[in-house]
Design an enzyme around this catalytic site. Structure first.
Site, PDB file in Angstrom:
ATOM      1  N   GLU A  35      63.476  28.866  20.409  1.00 30.84           N
ATOM      2  CA  GLU A  35      63.363  29.665  21.876  1.00 30.84           C
ATOM      3  C   GLU A  35      64.631  30.612  21.027  1.00 30.84           C
ATOM      4  OE1 GLU A  35      61.608  30.189  25.211  1.00 30.84           O
ATOM      5  OE2 GLU A  35      60.581  29.513  23.721  1.00 30.84           O
ATOM      6  N   CYS A 190      50.043  41.627  28.007  1.00 35.68           N
ATOM      7  CA  CYS A 190      50.831  41.954  29.396  1.00 35.68           C
ATOM      8  C   CYS A 190      51.865  42.973  28.220  1.00 35.68           C
ATOM      9  CB  CYS A 190      51.049  41.606  30.307  1.00 35.68           C
ATOM     10  SG  CYS A 190      51.823  42.505  31.672  1.00 35.68           S
ATOM     11  N   CYS A 197      44.981  45.423  29.359  1.00 32.23           N
ATOM     12  CA  CYS A 197      44.979  45.577  31.439  1.00 32.23           C
ATOM     13  C   CYS A 197      43.071  44.371  30.968  1.00 32.23           C
ATOM     14  CB  CYS A 197      44.689  46.126  32.567  1.00 32.23           C
ATOM     15  SG  CYS A 197      46.522  46.818  32.614  1.00 32.23           S
ATOM     16  N   CYS A 200      43.049  40.877  30.572  1.00 32.54           N
ATOM     17  CA  CYS A 200      44.231  40.176  31.600  1.00 32.54           C
ATOM     18  C   CYS A 200      43.102  38.878  32.345  1.00 32.54           C
ATOM     19  CB  CYS A 200      45.089  40.780  31.767  1.00 32.54           C
ATOM     20  SG  CYS A 200      46.698  40.349  32.840  1.00 32.54           S
ATOM     21  N   CYS A 206      45.871  42.023  39.930  1.00 30.69           N
ATOM     22  CA  CYS A 206      47.241  42.607  39.696  1.00 30.69           C
ATOM     23  C   CYS A 206      47.786  43.912  40.365  1.00 30.69           C
ATOM     24  CB  CYS A 206      47.470  42.914  38.179  1.00 30.69           C
ATOM     25  SG  CYS A 206      49.094  43.880  37.832  1.00 30.69           S
TER      26      CYS A 206
END
Length: 377
Positions: A35, A190, A197, A200, A206
């Site tokens: 991370e 995204c 799209c 997605c 959206c």
């Protein structure tokens, strides 16, 4: 679990990333290192650095016991070196106060150097399945587009709104999978430019897609011109091929890393080289080094003297060191400087010094010649 989370998890089971190196095994330490590395750095870049780092330093205790130079050397090339220092400092705190483990308490974890709210949430969600939300760059983009939130996500008002939305969507079950899924969606579907799209799972609801706003949401950071900073690197190589390096100050550019001695112009570069070494060879101008930082652009001209002799007063110290190629590999060195040093170590015929631009070369040659004549007189 709301429809957003349900659709996302359904997509993740089929299309998410399940083979990232920090997922096997998905320990708190490995999640933490990944991370931190992924802050402002893409997965494809991070993977080889992560594998090298955890092979050398496999847990909190070995990280804490490692010298800072070793940690920085393993990090070298990833940039944003403050992240590596924070990792090291946090590991020392964990050994001193947490029995060598990362704390499971959110507040204690978020208080460690370099972690903060989103990284703490990611560690606890991914490694322990605790119910915490995250808001990294990928998640901000997904939520901003889905909900039609305009403005730059770094702005406090926008960020607070996105945190509220992140918390509202985070489910009580499968928290680890959801956390990985929303990061994967932002990273692979995204995306910042040319989002896919059609692939997605959230496309139907959206707002950015429906209103053709994916190119403008989220808004970019407000533009600002980057100033240029010019400098000279002094490259001193002795007859054994060793190069003189100096540790940079703890504040400023590349804090605490090893780099080449640096001056403002050619004449001061010659003066510095004369203080650090003895030589009777001409100086050669190497290809310019260019590097972009967050707040400015660096343009450096390396000036090289070969076959120099170390002055007795300039021996190895905590902040000055004559280094062989093998020793350079073990130090924390900025990526553009390391690239230059690597090139110098290759076949010299393939790395031919190039002259400075004419006006600069003439000025530097005149200054260097006059200085040498003055010393010989």
């Amino acid at each position: 679990m709301d429809d957003f989370a349900r659709r996302l998890l359904h997509w993740y089971d089929r299309h998410g990333r399940h083979d990232l190196p920090w997922q096997h095994p998905r320990t708190p330490y490995r999640v933490w290192v990944s991370e931190v590395m992924l802050q402002q750095t893409q997965v494809a870049t991070v993977v080889p650095y992560f594998e090298r780092f955890v092979t050398a330093l496999p847990d909190v205790r070995t990280l804490a016991a490692a010298p800072e130079d070793r940690v920085l050397a393993l990090w070298s090339g990833l940039g944003y070196y403050r992240r590596a220092r924070h990792l090291h400092a946090a590991a020392l705190i964990c050994v001193a106060h947490q029995a060598g483990e990362l704390p499971r308490d959110f507040d204690a974890l978020a208080a460690l150097p370099g972690i903060g709210r989103s990284t703490a949430g990611a560690i606890l969600a991914l490694a322990h399945g605790q119910h915490h939300s995250i808001l990294d760059g990928n998640v901000k983009r997904v939520l901003a587009r889905f909900h039609g939130i305009g403005g730059w996500p770094g702005e406090r008002r926008v960020e607070n709104e996105l945190w509220t939305l992140a918390a509202s969507h985070t489910p009580a079950t499968r928290v680890a999978d959801y956390t990985q899924a929303i990061m994967d969606l932002g990273a692979t579907v995204c995306t910042r430019s040319n989002p896919r799209c059609d692939a997605c799972p959230q496309a139907r609801d959206c707002i950015a897609r429906r209103e053709a706003l994916t190119a403008t949401i989220p808004a970019p950071r407000p533009a600002r011109g980057l100033p240029e900073r010019h400098t000279m690197f002094v490259v001193l190589r002795d007859r054994q091929g060793r190069v003189l390096l100096q540790r940079r100050p703890p504040q400023g550019v590349w804090p605490g890393l090893w780099s080449l001695p640096e001056t403002a112009d050619e004449s001061s570069a010659y003066a510095l080289a004369s203080r650090l070494a003895e030589f009777d060879t001409d100086v050669a101008a190497l290809p310019e080094v260019r590097h972009a930082f967050t707040h400015f652009k660096l343009q450096a001209v390396p000036l090289e003297w070969r076959g120099v002799r170390a002055r007795r007063a300039v021996a190895d110290t905590p902040d000055t060191r004559w280094c062989s190629h093998a020793e350079i590999a073990e130090l924390g060195i900025p990526a553009p400087v390391r690239k230059l040093l690597f090139a110098l170590n290759q076949d010299q015929a393939s790395f031919v010094p190039s002259p400075l631009p004419l006006s600069r070369r003439e000025r530097g040659s005149q200054r260097a010649t006059s200085s040498r004549k003055g010393r010989e007189a």
